[in-house]
Design a protein around this motif. Sequence first.
Motif, PDB file in Angstrom:
ATOM      1  N   ASN A  28      22.464  83.208 -13.882  1.00  3.79           N
ATOM      2  CA  ASN A  28      21.170  82.892 -13.296  1.00  3.79           C
ATOM      3  C   ASN A  28      21.428  82.018 -12.065  1.00  3.79           C
ATOM      4  O   ASN A  28      22.459  81.339 -11.991  1.00  3.79           O
ATOM      5  CB  ASN A  28      20.287  82.144 -14.296  1.00  3.79           C
ATOM      6  CG  ASN A  28      19.625  83.072 -15.304  1.00  3.79           C
ATOM      7  OD1 ASN A  28      18.585  83.667 -15.042  1.00  3.79           O
ATOM      8  ND2 ASN A  28      20.247  83.210 -16.470  1.00  3.79           N
ATOM      9  N   PRO A  29      20.524  82.004 -11.079  1.00  2.16           N
ATOM     10  CA  PRO A  29      20.755  81.218  -9.858  1.00  2.16           C
ATOM     11  C   PRO A  29      20.505  79.723 -10.060  1.00  2.16           C
ATOM     12  O   PRO A  29      19.673  79.103  -9.383  1.00  2.16           O
ATOM     13  CB  PRO A  29      19.758  81.829  -8.864  1.00  2.16           C
ATOM     14  CG  PRO A  29      18.654  82.339  -9.720  1.00  2.16           C
ATOM     15  CD  PRO A  29      19.307  82.829 -10.981  1.00  2.16           C
ATOM     16  N   LEU A  30      21.243  79.122 -10.989  1.00  7.56           N
ATOM     17  CA  LEU A  30      21.089  77.696 -11.275  1.00  7.56           C
ATOM     18  C   LEU A  30      22.021  76.881 -10.379  1.00  7.56           C
ATOM     19  O   LEU A  30      23.054  77.375  -9.916  1.00  7.56           O
ATOM     20  CB  LEU A  30      21.394  77.427 -12.747  1.00  7.56           C
ATOM     21  CG  LEU A  30      20.534  78.192 -13.761  1.00  7.56           C
ATOM     22  CD1 LEU A  30      20.963  77.864 -15.184  1.00  7.56           C
ATOM     23  CD2 LEU A  30      19.051  77.883 -13.563  1.00  7.56           C
ATOM     24  N   THR A  31      21.662  75.627 -10.159  1.00  8.08           N
ATOM     25  CA  THR A  31      22.450  74.747  -9.307  1.00  8.08           C
ATOM     26  C   THR A  31      22.724  73.432 -10.026  1.00  8.08           C
ATOM     27  O   THR A  31      22.273  73.215 -11.157  1.00  8.08           O
ATOM     28  CB  THR A  31      21.713  74.450  -7.983  1.00  8.08           C
ATOM     29  OG1 THR A  31      20.634  73.532  -8.244  1.00  8.08           O
ATOM     30  CG2 THR A  31      21.157  75.727  -7.364  1.00  8.08           C
ATOM     31  N   GLU A  32      23.408  72.537  -9.319  1.00  9.77           N
ATOM     32  CA  GLU A  32      23.729  71.228  -9.895  1.00  9.77           C
ATOM     33  C   GLU A  32      22.475  70.430 -10.242  1.00  9.77           C
ATOM     34  O   GLU A  32      22.534  69.465 -11.011  1.00  9.77           O
ATOM     35  CB  GLU A  32      24.575  70.424  -8.901  1.00  9.77           C
ATOM     36  CG  GLU A  32      23.857  70.134  -7.597  1.00  9.77           C
ATOM     37  CD  GLU A  32      24.759  69.557  -6.534  1.00  9.77           C
ATOM     38  OE1 GLU A  32      24.336  68.568  -5.885  1.00  9.77           O
ATOM     39  OE2 GLU A  32      25.870  70.073  -6.348  1.00  9.77           O
ATOM     40  N   LYS A  33      21.309  70.843  -9.704  1.00  9.10           N
ATOM     41  CA  LYS A  33      20.067  70.122  -9.990  1.00  9.10           C
ATOM     42  C   LYS A  33      19.665  70.185 -11.461  1.00  9.10           C
ATOM     43  O   LYS A  33      18.879  69.366 -11.931  1.00  9.10           O
ATOM     44  CB  LYS A  33      18.927  70.684  -9.130  1.00  9.10           C
ATOM     45  CG  LYS A  33      19.083  70.422  -7.645  1.00  9.10           C
ATOM     46  CD  LYS A  33      17.932  71.026  -6.859  1.00  9.10           C
ATOM     47  CE  LYS A  33      18.100  70.796  -5.359  1.00  9.10           C
ATOM     48  NZ  LYS A  33      16.994  71.406  -4.575  1.00  9.10           N
ATOM     49  N   CYS A  34      20.181  71.178 -12.192  1.00  5.64           N
ATOM     50  CA  CYS A  34      19.811  71.293 -13.612  1.00  5.64           C
ATOM     51  C   CYS A  34      20.759  70.510 -14.518  1.00  5.64           C
ATOM     52  O   CYS A  34      20.634  70.562 -15.743  1.00  5.64           O
ATOM     53  CB  CYS A  34      19.750  72.762 -14.037  1.00  5.64           C
ATOM     54  SG  CYS A  34      21.359  73.553 -14.224  1.00  5.64           S
TER      55      CYS A  34
END
Length: 370
Positions: free
Chosen positions: A317-323
């Motif tokens: 999924n297009p997840l980033t360090e923000k999660c």
Amino acid sequence: MLKSKKFWAYEPSQSYDLKQEVFDNYKIKGRFYDDVLYFFDQMGIAPHPGLRAPANRESFDVNAVNLINNKVDVNTIKILIHLLPYTKIISLKLCSNDFEINNLELLVNSLVSKPNNIYYVSYEWNDKLTTAEGVISRNEEIAQEQYKELFDKQSELIYKLFKNTKFEGICIRGNLLGDDTIIEIFKILEAQQYNSQVKVLSLYKNNLTSKCIDSFCSMLLKNKKLEEVNFGNNKLTDEDVEKIKNHIGKYPMTMEEVENYNKKAKERDQIIAKNVKLKISKKPELEVPYLDEMCQIGEKFYIVKNKNLRVLNFMQNPLTEKCFDSIKYMLDYNDDLLITIDENTFKPSQEEILLDRNGKYFNRIYFSKK
């Protein structure tokens, strides 16, 4: 649109009318592959590859049937459904079958209405259906418009699986079903009238977006049966992970929330006590409101939400360090939770915290390779 492929002896078997009297006149031996062979012999056709005996079988004990990369004809379905009650088969896997909708309808209706021991169903990579014009795909805009009725029927048949109370695991990965269909599935899993028993749910690669997450979270408020959910290979965002975080595990409570909880618990106990009297007098009982479990750790109180949910897969999924904070929070307040996410999603310093062999997160998060 693709031309329809020919698998195995699909067309001759599909056109053959295997009469009910053939089943009625045969005494089941209880040796699955021998019984299968008998019925296909009646048609003069080799057994479907998914029902064919392995070359070096050591026993006749079969607990799974895998129908993979071959079309499934009407007679294979009839034979399988007829034999299931006499077997120990508990798992049925349907993969890349390019179903004709009538065959899929026969199979699903039989699974949910006729005797069998199946409790795990995998219907995967079946985003294509066969029509008189060829094979159509959900991924084609023209096909979606022209064959909407057909795809809607496919979705309705999938809903039937979820409405049946015996299935504990359902895998529908790779079907490109989209948010609207999955939202309907979440509503079924939420509705008390269906009493869903699904513990394992795979939604891998179904074109899911943030649109379906509110429905998922709403479902989690009432459904306490789910143990594993696979959201892999979709289009979920960091914000979606944040929402999910707020609906599982231990969630800190303010003192005001604790007081409100105790008030609701007292009212609930009064209803339960009243129902005892109503039951004795054979009068309709009152609905008992659901309350999440509350626990105390030290001086702090927590609402325990969906403590049975132990596996979450967010890979591809297009997840980033923000999660990172959301993932860390879920692990902090869910002692048994395991999470899968793509490698290189987080900063090296963040990964180091999660992978520390002496830390509390070690072996509780898996970084998959992209």
